[in-house]
Structure formats: structure tokens, C-alpha cells
Motif scaffolding. Sequence first.
Motif, mmCIF file in Angstrom:
data_model
loop_
_atom_site.group_PDB
_atom_site.id
_atom_site.type_symbol
_atom_site.label_atom_id
_atom_site.label_comp_id
_atom_site.label_asym_id
_atom_site.label_seq_id
_atom_site.Cartn_x
_atom_site.Cartn_y
_atom_site.Cartn_z
ATOM 1 N N LEU A 56 0.825 -1.217 0.000
ATOM 2 C CA LEU A 56 0.000 0.000 0.000
ATOM 3 C C LEU A 56 0.853 1.258 0.000
ATOM 4 N N ASP A 57 2.060 1.177 0.547
ATOM 5 C CA ASP A 57 2.968 2.328 0.451
ATOM 6 C C ASP A 57 3.369 2.585 -1.004
ATOM 7 N N ILE A 58 3.478 1.505 -1.750
ATOM 8 C CA ILE A 58 3.843 1.653 -3.167
ATOM 9 C C ILE A 58 2.643 2.103 -3.986
ATOM 10 N N ASP A 59 1.478 1.470 -3.746
ATOM 11 C CA ASP A 59 0.262 1.801 -4.498
ATOM 12 C C ASP A 59 -0.910 1.764 -3.528
ATOM 13 N N SER A 60 -1.348 2.935 -3.120
ATOM 14 C CA SER A 60 -2.426 3.008 -2.123
ATOM 15 C C SER A 60 -3.794 2.688 -2.714
ATOM 16 N N ASP A 61 -3.884 2.532 -4.019
ATOM 17 C CA ASP A 61 -5.167 2.222 -4.657
ATOM 18 C C ASP A 61 -5.290 0.742 -5.016
ATOM 19 N N TYR A 62 -4.368 -0.064 -4.554
ATOM 20 C CA TYR A 62 -4.396 -1.482 -4.910
ATOM 21 C C TYR A 62 -5.334 -2.209 -3.941
ATOM 22 N N GLY A 63 -6.518 -2.596 -4.424
ATOM 23 C CA GLY A 63 -7.558 -3.167 -3.557
ATOM 24 C C GLY A 63 -7.198 -4.518 -2.974
ATOM 25 N N TYR A 64 -6.444 -5.345 -3.701
ATOM 26 C CA TYR A 64 -6.151 -6.689 -3.205
ATOM 27 C C TYR A 64 -5.233 -6.654 -1.983
ATOM 28 N N ALA A 65 -4.404 -5.602 -1.851
ATOM 29 C CA ALA A 65 -3.563 -5.461 -0.658
ATOM 30 C C ALA A 65 -4.432 -5.195 0.574
ATOM 31 N N TYR A 66 -5.473 -4.343 0.400
ATOM 32 C CA TYR A 66 -6.414 -4.136 1.512
ATOM 33 C C TYR A 66 -7.110 -5.451 1.866
ATOM 34 N N TRP A 67 -7.453 -6.215 0.863
ATOM 35 C CA TRP A 67 -8.141 -7.496 1.088
ATOM 36 C C TRP A 67 -7.272 -8.452 1.907
ATOM 37 N N GLN A 68 -6.007 -8.588 1.545
ATOM 38 C CA GLN A 68 -5.124 -9.491 2.275
ATOM 39 C C GLN A 68 -4.874 -9.002 3.704
ATOM 40 N N ARG A 69 -4.770 -7.697 3.870
ATOM 41 C CA ARG A 69 -4.584 -7.192 5.236
ATOM 42 C C ARG A 69 -5.845 -7.398 6.064
ATOM 43 N N ALA A 70 -7.014 -7.274 5.419
ATOM 44 C CA ALA A 70 -8.269 -7.557 6.130
ATOM 45 C C ALA A 70 -8.320 -9.015 6.569
ATOM 46 N N CYS A 71 -7.836 -9.916 5.705
ATOM 47 C CA CYS A 71 -7.784 -11.331 6.084
ATOM 48 C C CYS A 71 -6.875 -11.532 7.304
ATOM 49 N N ALA A 72 -5.714 -10.850 7.281
ATOM 50 C CA ALA A 72 -4.785 -10.988 8.418
ATOM 51 C C ALA A 72 -5.408 -10.440 9.701
ATOM 52 N N TYR A 73 -6.095 -9.281 9.601
ATOM 53 C CA TYR A 73 -6.744 -8.722 10.789
ATOM 54 C C TYR A 73 -7.875 -9.642 11.276
ATOM 55 N N ALA A 74 -8.605 -10.235 10.364
ATOM 56 C CA ALA A 74 -9.700 -11.125 10.760
ATOM 57 C C ALA A 74 -9.160 -12.356 11.468
ATOM 58 N N LEU A 75 -8.023 -12.880 10.996
ATOM 59 C CA LEU A 75 -7.431 -14.052 11.651
ATOM 60 C C LEU A 75 -6.901 -13.715 13.038
ATOM 61 N N THR A 76 -6.519 -12.475 13.242
ATOM 62 C CA THR A 76 -6.037 -12.050 14.573
ATOM 63 C C THR A 76 -7.155 -11.402 15.387
ATOM 64 N N HIS A 77 -8.402 -11.519 14.889
ATOM 65 C CA HIS A 77 -9.602 -11.030 15.583
ATOM 66 C C HIS A 77 -9.592 -9.511 15.767
ATOM 67 N N LYS A 78 -8.971 -8.812 14.852
ATOM 68 C CA LYS A 78 -9.063 -7.352 14.839
ATOM 69 C C LYS A 78 -10.162 -6.988 13.849
ATOM 70 N N HIS A 79 -11.397 -7.181 14.320
ATOM 71 C CA HIS A 79 -12.536 -7.091 13.413
ATOM 72 C C HIS A 79 -12.756 -5.675 12.874
ATOM 73 N N ALA A 80 -12.544 -4.682 13.697
ATOM 74 C CA ALA A 80 -12.763 -3.305 13.230
ATOM 75 C C ALA A 80 -11.800 -2.961 12.089
ATOM 76 N N ASP A 81 -10.526 -3.322 12.306
ATOM 77 C CA ASP A 81 -9.543 -3.060 11.235
ATOM 78 C C ASP A 81 -9.853 -3.892 9.993
ATOM 79 N N ALA A 82 -10.308 -5.125 10.229
ATOM 80 C CA ALA A 82 -10.630 -5.990 9.098
ATOM 81 C C ALA A 82 -11.784 -5.416 8.295
ATOM 82 N N LEU A 83 -12.847 -4.946 8.998
ATOM 83 C CA LEU A 83 -13.999 -4.381 8.296
ATOM 84 C C LEU A 83 -13.613 -3.108 7.522
ATOM 85 N N ALA A 84 -12.740 -2.300 8.118
ATOM 86 C CA ALA A 84 -12.303 -1.075 7.421
ATOM 87 C C ALA A 84 -11.544 -1.418 6.139
ATOM 88 N N ASP A 85 -10.669 -2.435 6.212
ATOM 89 C CA ASP A 85 -9.914 -2.818 5.012
ATOM 90 C C ASP A 85 -10.810 -3.489 3.974
#
Length: 295
Positions: free
Chosen positions: A228-257
Motif C-alpha cells: 500500500l505504500d507503493i500503491d495506495s489504490d491497490y484493492g487486493y492489498a487491503y483485502w489481504q490485510r483484512a484477512c490478516a486482521y480477521a485471523l487475529t480477531h481485529k474485526h474493526a480493522d478488518a472491516l475497514a480494510d
Amino acid sequence: MRHYFLLVPLFFVTLLSFQVHAEQSRPAPSEQQQEQALAQVQEPMYKPLMERYILDELKAVRQDQQKLREDVTKQVTHAQLDTADRAITYTTDTINNVFFIITATASILVLVGWNSLRDVKNKVEDIVNTRVSVITNEYEARLNTFEEKLRERSEEILSNQEKISVTNEVHSLWMRANLESDVANKIEIFDEILNRKPEDVEAIAYKADALLELNETAQAIELCNQALDIDSDYGYAYWQRACAYALTHKHADALADIKMSLEYSPNLRNELLHESAFASLHDNASFNAILAGDV
């Protein structure tokens, strides 16, 4: 008058020829008739003075012709001599004029002196050297510009060739990654891609996906942040980070991503229910609202 005298003997000659013809047409006389005719002749049948006159006239005509020939020869000879004389005179005058010009030029050179000639020579050499120097500098500048453009073009060609080579290698590595079933081998392939293209956000995101399969959530989140630092408009990077947050039970961050990923890549909405990492969010009202399209 002379022509008149010429006609007289011609007249007598013609008359005699007619008489001869008439006599020939007559029958030949007998001997007795001939003797009678000779007896009747009382005067000669020719006139010596007339013949003498004709001969004198013929001689005069020949003399006139000879004199005329001599006169014509003299006139032709005089004309040729006159032409030759004028040609010789013209040639002599021309040669004299040339010598006069040469003499005058030599005199001027002697008066001016050899120093002036040396000055003229030096001046001409300076002008020629200056002009040659200007032309040389101009062409040297053009040559330098041409060499610079050629160098830039060569570097551009080499760079394009290198990019093409890297692109071909990366494409081959992507094909290997798609065919590879082992996660660790996939990660190694993605590392090779990133060695060739360090800012390939797609390779970074897919490497994060592979790390999530190995439960390396922290490293996956770090890679997603890097993408995301390289390309802040790349949607799949947000998707993968949301998956990581969901696996660590950071639901708010996951929903935002998730919201950000759907904003940049709306086609990911079809994968919400199929993504195993979002299993912990199925009972979340906000997730269901996103799933229903209310958000």
C-alpha cells in the motif's frame, strides 16, 4: 564588235557546210562534166584574208582567257596574303599586350614589395584558419549532440531489452507459481519475482496470501503495508490485510480494510462468503451489512 566579227566566219562556215551537203546530195558528175566545170572557173574558191582574220580572232580569244586566268590567280593570291598578314598582325598584337600586362604586373609587385605579399599570405591563412576552426567547432558540436542522442537511444534500447527480459522471466515465474501447490515453494517463487521487480505490488500481495496460509499474519500485514505504500489504490492489498486482521480477531480493522478493498476492487464482493479468513466475521452485523450491499 568582237562578237560581230566572230559571227561572220561562223556564217561563212555554215554556208559552206550547206553547199557541201547540197553537192554531196547531187549525183557524181562524169569526167567530161568535171573538165567543163574546171574550164569555167575564172577566180579562186577561197579567200585567204578571211581565214587569216578568223585565226587572229581565235588567238585573241585564247590570249584573253589566259590573261583572265592570270588576273584571277593574282587576286586569289593577294587575298590569301592579306588574310595571313592580318592574322599575323593580330597574333603579334595579342602577344605584345600579354607581355605588357605581365610587365605591368611585375612592376606593381616590385613596387609594392614582397612584404605586402607576405602580409596578404598571412592574412589569407588567418582567415582560412578562422573559418576552418569555426566549421570544425560547429561540426564537433553537432557530432557531440549526435553522440549524446545516440548514447541515450542506446541506453533506452538496452533498458527496454532488459525490461523485456525481466518481464519474460517474471511471466514465467508467475506461471510456475500458479502451477505450484506447495506454499513454501510459492513463497520462494514470489521472492524471485520481487528480486527482479521489487515494487511489484501484486507479487507482494500474493506473497502475503501465501504467508497467511502458513499463519504468518504479522509478516503478511507488513507486506500488505509495503504494497500500500507503493500503491495506495491497490484493492487486493487491503483485502489481504483484512484477512490478516480477521485471523487475529481485529474485526474493526478488518472491516475497514474490507470496505477499502471493495471500493478499489468491487469484483471482490463475490469472494466475501468464500474467503475462509472471514469466517469469524459471519456473525458480525457490519460484515453482513457489507455483504448485503448496504454499506
